[in-house]
Design a protein around this motif. Structure first.
Motif, PDB file in Angstrom:
ATOM      1  N   HIS A   1       7.007   3.812   1.296  1.00 36.80           N
ATOM      2  CA  HIS A   1       6.453   4.385   0.070  1.00 36.80           C
ATOM      3  C   HIS A   1       7.493   4.587  -1.015  1.00 36.80           C
ATOM      4  O   HIS A   1       7.152   5.046  -2.118  1.00 36.80           O
ATOM      5  CB  HIS A   1       5.856   5.756   0.393  1.00 36.80           C
TER       6      HIS A   1
ATOM      7  N   THR B   1       0.813  -1.213   0.000  1.00 34.41           N
ATOM      8  CA  THR B   1       0.000   0.000   0.000  1.00 34.41           C
ATOM      9  C   THR B   1       0.845   1.260   0.000  1.00 34.41           C
ATOM     10  O   THR B   1       0.330   2.354  -0.218  1.00 34.41           O
ATOM     11  CB  THR B   1      -0.934  -0.016   1.226  1.00 34.41           C
TER      12      THR B   1
ATOM     13  N   PHE C   1      -5.013  -1.868   1.463  1.00 37.45           N
ATOM     14  CA  PHE C   1      -5.873  -1.197   2.447  1.00 37.45           C
ATOM     15  C   PHE C   1      -7.123  -2.019   2.715  1.00 37.45           C
ATOM     16  O   PHE C   1      -7.556  -2.173   3.866  1.00 37.45           O
ATOM     17  CB  PHE C   1      -6.235   0.192   1.925  1.00 37.45           C
TER      18      PHE C   1
ATOM     19  N   ALA D   1     -11.572   6.767   0.399  1.00 38.22           N
ATOM     20  CA  ALA D   1     -11.017   5.768  -0.512  1.00 38.22           C
ATOM     21  C   ALA D   1     -11.708   5.838  -1.872  1.00 38.22           C
ATOM     22  O   ALA D   1     -11.052   5.783  -2.927  1.00 38.22           O
ATOM     23  CB  ALA D   1     -11.158   4.368   0.089  1.00 38.22           C
TER      24      ALA D   1
ATOM     25  N   THR E   1      -0.354  11.000  -4.106  1.00 33.58           N
ATOM     26  CA  THR E   1      -0.910   9.706  -3.701  1.00 33.58           C
ATOM     27  C   THR E   1      -0.361   9.279  -2.354  1.00 33.58           C
ATOM     28  O   THR E   1      -1.092   8.761  -1.502  1.00 33.58           O
ATOM     29  CB  THR E   1      -0.602   8.640  -4.768  1.00 33.58           C
TER      30      THR E   1
ATOM     31  N   VAL F   1      -3.289   0.366  -5.051  1.00 32.34           N
ATOM     32  CA  VAL F   1      -2.864   0.591  -3.666  1.00 32.34           C
ATOM     33  C   VAL F   1      -4.009   0.388  -2.678  1.00 32.34           C
ATOM     34  O   VAL F   1      -3.770   0.217  -1.477  1.00 32.34           O
ATOM     35  CB  VAL F   1      -2.261   2.004  -3.495  1.00 32.34           C
ATOM     36  N   LYS F   2      -5.264   0.389  -3.168  1.00 28.61           N
ATOM     37  CA  LYS F   2      -6.408   0.131  -2.285  1.00 28.61           C
ATOM     38  C   LYS F   2      -6.510  -1.345  -1.902  1.00 28.61           C
ATOM     39  O   LYS F   2      -7.211  -1.690  -0.946  1.00 28.61           O
ATOM     40  CB  LYS F   2      -7.717   0.545  -2.965  1.00 28.61           C
TER      41      LYS F   2
ATOM     42  N   LEU G   1      -3.008   8.717   0.655  1.00 29.54           N
ATOM     43  CA  LEU G   1      -3.085   7.434   1.350  1.00 29.54           C
ATOM     44  C   LEU G   1      -2.934   7.620   2.854  1.00 29.54           C
ATOM     45  O   LEU G   1      -3.497   6.853   3.645  1.00 29.54           O
ATOM     46  CB  LEU G   1      -2.004   6.489   0.837  1.00 29.54           C
TER      47      LEU G   1
END
Length: 488
Positions: A227, A221, A254, A338, A306, A250-251, A310
């Protein structure tokens, strides 16, 4: 249940089709997107009328429990996937049309792109329907490998370096996740998440499993400080790929973190862990925003944005664990952010890809000259930007407002200050792109090529949808309390 099964199987079938018959890519784009949308509508209707739906795969009921699961949370994210991936699919048709040689022959990279693209979509759908740890792992691998290959499709040295870094981090994250699943299976003999929610009890084995699962998913994520792979991968990938990586891929981590923390381990006292994750989210909001302000290229600016956006999702972790009203508001805010982030960031990356496609570069120096010749793209970035900032009446505003209410309920004033600072910084990097458009200058140099209308319209539609989320809050509110799963 056929609709639920069709959601991962249909894009997989389209991937095989365009691999064997690449000349059918345009028909496949239309038919595949329409078919997935129809299957989602049918599956969503079943969930709305009958509740969460489970489908045991291969005759493996619990234990161990291998199954697909469609519930409100998965339907929401499948809906986001369909909208963003559908828009990016039509964008990609125009994107690759501009890479043909003078004789009209397609770019060789396009033949590799389309099968990988549909594999990525299949992986996303499979992951959001995963009702067990095994299916989640398989979907994660399909998703990650397709995403890495799509970054590398760009073909330049920077993209290949970014893809290799992404691959190594993704493999490390997968191994960590798999190690955690192995610990849970060794202890309980279960893979079904609903069954694990009843079986897992406090103890060192369970805590260790959650720790390594969380570490692996945070790598995927890209939460600060993990990151470091994201800016390069997202900024170097082709335009449609960047949009889906940032808005959707990337979701995936999560989504699984929500499943484990607030479903499998939902009955535990998790305040310490969620506070730590929330703190990392707070740092991500500030660090990503500062880096976006310092970026020299448009796609890199959007990529660092991003990282920052996030951070808000994980900042909400510290609020979801609060009891009563604060926890419910935190949950709704996280899910709303989201969804709105996926739409806004998809639109922003498609717009940035259009600028690079048309001008031959995306340097912020001189970006005003480019955008003055692309008014539709400029409007798309402006609408996406106000949602990312969190201005009313956008979906970003609704999400932040819910988080602010949760913070007020729990008196978490430090988190409130982080949101205020992040909003101020986001205003800075969004206006850094837009202000030059309105500054007087000399006649801008002509664009290298005029982008097809479908590219600009696709970005605009996603940006408009991000704004529209703000008006649809009453419609989505009943679906937002979707973290609690069904009984096994």
């Amino acid at each position: 249940m056929l609709a639920v099964v069709a959601l991962p199987m249909l894009p997989l079938a389209v991937a095989l089709l365009v691999f064997v018959f690449p000349e059918l890519r345009r028909w496949a784009a239309v038919a595949g997107t329409a078919g997935i949308a129809a299957a989602l509508a049918a599956a969503g209707g079943e969930v709305a009328t009958e509740g969460a739906r489970r489908y045991a795969i291969g005759g493996w009921p619990a234990p161990p429990g291998i199954a697909l699961l469609a519930d409100p949370l998965s339907v929401l994210l499948l809906g986001l996937t369909t909208v963003v991936s559908g828009a990016a699919t039509f964008y990609a048709l125009g994107y690759w049309a501009g890479h043909r040689d003078p004789d009209g022959r397609p770019d060789p990279r396009e033949r590799a792109f389309w099968p990988l693209w549909w594999m990525l979509w299949a992986g996303l759908n499979a992951l959001f329907l995963a009702g067990d740890a095994f299916n989640a792992y398989v979907a994660l691998e399909v998703l990650s490998l397709a995403a890495v290959a799509l970054v590398a499709v760009a073909g330049d040295a920077g993209a290949l370096r970014a893809a290799l870094r992404y691959l190594l981090v993704s493999l490390a994250g997968s191994l960590a996740y798999l190690a955690g699943v192995a610990l849970l299976y060794a202890e309980h003999g279960l893979l079904d998440l609903a069954s694990l929610a009843e079986a897992v009890e406090p103890g060192p084995e369970a805590v260790g499993a959650l720790a390594v699962i969380t570490a692996g998913l945070l790598m995927k994520t890209a939460l600060f400080p993990l990151h470091f792979w994201l800016p390069g991968a997202h900024s170097r990938a082709p335009g449609p790929v960047s949009a889906v990586l940032s808005g959707l891929v990337v979701k995936a981590g999560f989504f699984l973190l929500l499943r484990y923390w607030f479903w499998v381990y939902g009955g535990w006292e998790v305040a310490t862990g969620t506070a730590l994750i929330g703190s990392l989210g707070a740092v991500a909001v500030l660090w990503g925003s500062v880096q976006a302000l310092a970026a020299l290229r448009l796609k890199l600016l959007v990529a660092y944005s991003t990282v920052a956006q996030l951070g808000y999702l994980f900042l909400a972790f510290a609020l979801i664990s609060e009891p009563g009203v604060a926890g419910n508001l935190g949950q709704e805010g996280a899910l709303y952010l989201a969804l709105s982030h996926g739409l806004a960031k998809g639109g922003a990356f498609l717009m940035a890809g259009t600028c690079l496609w048309a001008a031959g570069n995306d340097r912020l120096e001189g970006i005003g000259d480019t955008l003055r010749q692309l008014p539709v793209s400029t409007a798309a970035f402006a609408l996406a930007g106000i949602s990312l900032i969190g201005l009313p009446p956008t979906g970003g505003f609704v999400g932040k407002w819910l988080l602010l209410r949760a913070m007020a309920e729990s008196e978490a004033w430090v988190w409130l200050a982080v949101i205020a600072a992040g909003t101020f910084l986001a205003t800075g990097y969004i206006f850094r792109v837009l202000v030059p458009v309105f500054q007087a200058g000399t006649e801008p140099p002509p664009l290298e090529r005029t982008p097809p209308r479908i590219m600009e319209v696709s970005a605009l539609l996603l940006a408009v949808a991000a704004v529209g989320m703000g008006f649809l809050a009453p419609v989505f509110e009943p679906l937002m309390l979707g973290l609690q799963g069904p009984s096994p």
